[in-house]
Motif scaffolding. Structure first.
Motif, short mmCIF file in Angstrom:
data_model
loop_
_atom_site.label_atom_id
_atom_site.label_comp_id
_atom_site.label_asym_id
_atom_site.label_seq_id
_atom_site.Cartn_x
_atom_site.Cartn_y
_atom_site.Cartn_z
N ILE A 457 0.86 -1.18 0.00
CA ILE A 457 0.00 0.00 0.00
C ILE A 457 0.90 1.23 0.00
O ILE A 457 1.70 1.43 0.92
CB ILE A 457 -0.91 0.00 1.25
N LYS A 458 0.77 2.08 -1.03
CA LYS A 458 1.71 3.18 -1.20
C LYS A 458 0.97 4.42 -1.71
O LYS A 458 0.15 4.33 -2.61
CB LYS A 458 2.80 2.78 -2.20
N GLY A 459 1.31 5.58 -1.13
CA GLY A 459 0.82 6.84 -1.68
C GLY A 459 -0.11 7.60 -0.76
O GLY A 459 -0.88 7.03 -0.01
N VAL A 479 1.87 -7.35 5.26
CA VAL A 479 1.25 -6.11 4.80
C VAL A 479 2.31 -5.01 4.95
O VAL A 479 2.85 -4.81 6.04
CB VAL A 479 -0.01 -5.75 5.61
N TRP A 480 2.58 -4.29 3.86
CA TRP A 480 3.59 -3.22 3.88
C TRP A 480 2.92 -1.93 3.45
O TRP A 480 2.44 -1.81 2.33
CB TRP A 480 4.74 -3.58 2.94
N MET A 481 2.90 -0.95 4.38
CA MET A 481 2.34 0.38 4.10
C MET A 481 3.46 1.40 4.08
O MET A 481 4.32 1.40 4.96
CB MET A 481 1.34 0.75 5.19
N THR A 482 3.45 2.29 3.07
CA THR A 482 4.56 3.23 2.93
C THR A 482 4.09 4.53 2.29
O THR A 482 3.00 4.61 1.70
CB THR A 482 5.71 2.59 2.12
N GLN A 483 4.89 5.57 2.45
CA GLN A 483 4.72 6.86 1.77
C GLN A 483 3.32 7.46 1.94
O GLN A 483 2.57 7.64 0.98
CB GLN A 483 5.08 6.72 0.28
N ASP A 484 2.96 7.74 3.21
CA ASP A 484 1.74 8.48 3.56
C ASP A 484 0.44 7.71 3.31
O ASP A 484 -0.64 8.29 3.35
CB ASP A 484 1.68 9.82 2.82
N SER A 485 0.51 6.44 3.02
CA SER A 485 -0.72 5.67 2.81
C SER A 485 -1.41 5.41 4.14
O SER A 485 -0.84 5.58 5.22
CB SER A 485 -0.41 4.35 2.11
#
Length: 609
Positions: A457-459, A479-485
Motif C-alpha cells: 500500500i503506497k501513496g 502487509v507493507w504500508m509506505t509513503q503516507d498511505s
C-alpha cells in the motif's frame, strides 16, 4: 474410525474394523453392546470426556457419549469419589427432567460398565458459537437479537424447574446445522457435571467459584450462590463478546467498574440503543439491577423497536453499486465472461462482478469502481499470478470479497539483498496485491504470496481496508504500508512471513482484533515516522520482537496480548514513541519490553509478570 478408551493410550484413534487398539492392545468393544466410540470431542473439563459415537440400535445414529473420569484430587479419596458419582447421576436426572425441550440435547442412556459410568445424549450437528465467531467474525444486531430470542425461553424453561445452568458462554451454545438463521436453532449444552465435579475437588483448597471466569457473575465466583439472574448475566456477557469479538477479561475495566464494549465495537456494525440498553442491564454487577427472570428480558426484547442508527447513504453523484446490472464470471456453465479481466474491461462503473468457483490465472487491473464478489467457498475461487500482482488497484474505489489470491514469484526476490530487492521492485512489482491509488476493501479473502509483500500500500491518497482476511505465505512482509498511505486491518490473521505488518515513511496503520504470529522476524515493525494503532490484537510466537517501534515512529498499543515471542514483547528505539495501555506482555523470552533512552513511551495498566 474407532477410539480406544484406555486413558494411558497415546494413540487412541484406530481403523473402524479393528478389534484391539493398534497402540496399546486394549479391546475396542461396543459400550453396552451398542455404542461405538468414534472420536474424542471434548476433554476440556478434566472431569468428563465427551466422545462422538454411533448407536447401533438406532440405525447407527450419531450420539454424544460422556465418560466420567477421575480428577487427580478425587483419586484416593473415597468420599470425594462417591460425591463425584452422585453428581454424575444428578446430571443424568437433570437431563431427564429437561428432556422435553427441543433446544436441550435429549438424554438417550445412562449406565455403568466395568466400573465406569457413561451418559449418552443426542448429538447436535453444527458449530458452537465460539467457532462461529472465529470463522465469521463479530455478530450483528440481528444475530444477537436472534440469539436472545432463541435462548431466553430456554432459560425460563430450566429456571422454572429450579435448575441454574451456571456456565453459559459461546462454547456451550450450539447452532444446529440447518437452522442457523432461526431462533430455535440455538441449543444449550453442558449441564453441570464438569463444573460441579471441579468445584467438589477444588473446594478442598478453599476455592468457592464455579463457572468460567469473565462470564460468571461476581456472586457466583465469590460465594458459589447462583440465581436465575446469574445465568442472565452470563448470557449478556456472551452477547457482548459475540458482538465485539473480544473476551470478557479484555472488555471489562475493573478500575472504572464498567464494560467497554461500546468503545470496542467495530465501526460499520451499529447497535440500536434498545439492544444496547438490554445488554447493559443483563450485565450489571448488582443482582438487583439485572433482569430478574428470562421472561422479563424476553418481554423487553419483544417490545423494543429494532431501529439501527442512521447510516449515510451514497449521494446522487455517487451512485450505488446496485444501479448497474451484475456480471457473472465462471469457467463452466452460464456466465457473461470466462475471465475476470474481460468482465472488468467491459463492466460499467459500480458494477457487481460475481465470480464462481474456478482457477483464474490472471493479473487484474482495477481502474473503475467495482465490487468483485466470490460466490461459494473462497477456497474454490482462486486467482493466481506469477511475477505480476494478482490485483493492481488503480481506480478510485473497489471491494473484493470471498476469493483466494495466490502470488508466485520464482525470482525469490524476498530473499535477495537490498540492491536485488530494489531492482526487483522496479521490474516485477513483487506483490500479491498492489494498491497505489484509491480505496480498496478486501473482505473474507485469503492472500498467499511468496514475493516482497503480500499486500503493498503506497501513496498519500491511498487507503486500504482488510476485514476478516487471512494473509499467509513466506513473503518478506505480510502487509507493507509506505509513503503516507493509510490502512485499516480488522479481524485479520497474518502469519508465516518475515515481518507481519510494516509501516514506514509516514504511513498510518490501524489494527483491531488481529492475530499476527509465526514470523521469522518482528510481528509489527513501525519505522521512519510511521504511525498508527493496534487494539485488542494478539501478537505471538514470532521469531523476533512482537512489536518494534523505531526512527521517530509512533504506535499506540491498547489491550493487546503479546506472548511467546523469541525476543522482547515491545522494543522501542531511535526516538520511537507511543502509549502502551492495558497490554498483557507476559511470556516473551526477551522480557516484556526494552525502551531506549529519549523514547517517549507512556505505560499504563500493563501486565508484565
Amino acid at each position: 474410525m474407532s477410539y480406544c478408551l484406555n486413558p494411558e493410550c497415546s494413540q487412541p484413534q484406530n481403523p473402524l474394523s479393528t478389534q484391539f487398539c493398534l497402540n496399546c492392545g486394549s479391546a475396542l468393544r461396543l459400550l453396552k453392546g451398542r455404542y461405538q466410540v468414534m472420536q474424542l470431542i471434548s476433554n476440556t473439563s478434566g472431569c468428563a470426556r465427551t466422545y462422538l459415537g454411533l448407536d447401533r440400535e438406532r440405525g447407527e445414529a450419531k450420539c454424544a457419549i460422556k465418560h466420567l473420569v477421575s480428577l487427580p484430587k478425587v483419586q484416593g479419596n473415597a468420599a470425594l469419589y462417591e460425591k463425584a458419582i452422585a453428581l454424575f447421576e444428578q446430571e443424568a436426572e437433570r437431563l431427564t427432567n429437561l428432556d422435553a425441550h427441543p433446544q436441550i440435547p435429549s438424554l438417550w442412556d445412562f449406565f455403568q460398565e466395568e466400573n465406569q459410568r457413561y451418559l449418552v445424549q443426542e448429538f447436535i450437528p453444527g458449530q458452537n458459537l465460539a467457532q462461529c465467531l472465529q470463522q465469521n467474525g463479530p455478530f450483528t444486531e440481528a444475530q444477537i437479537r436472534n440469539l436472545l430470542q432463541g435462548l431466553l425461553p430456554v432459560l425460563q424453561f430450566i429456571h422454572n424447574r429450579q435448575i441454574i445452568h451456571r456456565d453459559i458462554k459461546p462454547a456451550n451454545l450450539m447452532l444446529r446445522q440447518g437452522l442457523e438463521s432461526a431462533p430455535e436453532g440455538f441449543v444449550l449444552i453442558d449441564f453441570g457435571i464438569s463444573k460441579q465435579l471441579a468445584q467438589t475437588a477444588i473446594a478442598q483448597t478453599g476455592t468457592v467459584g464455579i463457572g468460567t471466569q469473565g462470564y460468571a457473575p461476581l456472586e457466583q465466583m465469590l460465594t458459589g450462590k447462583t440465581y436465575p439472574a446469574s445465568d442472565l448475566y452470563s448470557l449478556g456477557v456472551t452477547g457482548l463478546c459475540l458482538l465485539t469479538g473480544v473476551e470478557p477479561d479484555r472488555l471489562y475495566d475493573p478500575s472504572q467498574g464498567r464494560w467497554l464494549w461500546r468503545e470496542t465495537q467495530l465501526q460499520g456494525n451499529p447497535i440500536s440503543e434498545n439492544l444496547g440498553g438490554m445488554l447493559d442491564k443483563l450485565t450489571q454487577v448488582a443482582i438487583g439491577d439485572r433482569y430478574q427472570s428470562a421472561q422479563e428480558a424476553l418481554n423487553d426484547l419483544n417490545s423494543s423497536p429494532y431501529n439501527l442508527p442512521t447510516i449515510t447513504q451514497p449521494s446522487e453523484d455517487d451512485p450505488e453499486f446496485l444501479d448497474a446490472p451484475p456480471l457473472v464470471v465462471a469457467k463452466l456453465g452460464p456466465a457473461n465472461y470466462r475471465t475476470l479481466n474481460e468482465a472488468i474491461k467491459n463492466a460499467l462503473p459500480y458494477t457487481i462482478v460475481k465470480v464462481r468457483a474456478g482457477f483464474y490465472a490472471e493479473s487484474l487491473r482495477i481502474d473503475k469502481p467495482l465490487q468483485i464478489m466470490g460466490e461459494g467457498n473462497k477456497e474454490d475461487i482462486i486467482i493466481e499470478s506469477q511475477l505480476a500482482p494478482c490485483v493492481r488497484m488503480e481506480g478510485d474505489r473497489a471491494l473484493i470479497r470471498g476469493v483466494t489470491f495466490h502470488y508466485r514469484n520464482w525470482t525469490q526476490i524476498h530473499r535477495a539483498d537490498r540492491l536485488g530487492r530494489f531492482m526487483g521492485q522496479r521490474l516485477h512489482s513483487p506483490y500479491a496485491i498492489s494498491i497505489t491509488h484509491g480505496n480498496l476493501t478486501l473482505e473474507e479473502c485469503t492472500i498467499h504470496g511468496s514475493g516482497l509483500a503480500n499486500i503493498y500500500i503506497k501513496g498519500k491518497n491511498t487507503n486500504a481496508t482488510l476485514r476478516r482476511c487471512e494473509v499467509t505465505g513466506d513473503s518478506q512482509y505480510g502487509v507493507w504500508m509506505t509513503q503516507d498511505s493509510r490502512s485499516s486491518l480488522e479481524f485479520c490473521q497474518i502469519y508465516g512471513q518475515t515481518i507481519g505488518v510494516k509501516s514506514d515513511r509516514h504511513a498510518e496503520a490501524n489494527l483491531e482484533h488481529c492475530q499476527i504470529s509465526q514470523m521469522t522476524g518482528e510481528g509489527i515493525l513501525v519505522s521512519e515516522a510511521g504511525h498508527g494503532s493496534a487494539s485488542f490484537c494478539e501478537i505471538f510466537q514470532n521469531g523476533g520482537r512482537g512489536v518494534h517501534i523505531k526512527k521517530q515512529s509512533n504506535l499506540s498499543l491498547k489491550q493487546c496480548r503479546l506472548y511467546g515471542n523469541q525476543k522482547q514483547g515491545i522494543y522501542v528505539t531511535s526516538n520511537g514513541a507511543g502509549p502502551i495501555e492495558q497490554c498483557d506482555l507476559r511470556g516473551n523470552e526477551g522480557g516484556p519490553w526494552w525502551i531506549a533512552p529519549r523514547c517517549a513511551v507512556a505505560r499504563r495498566g500493563n501486565i508484565e509478570t
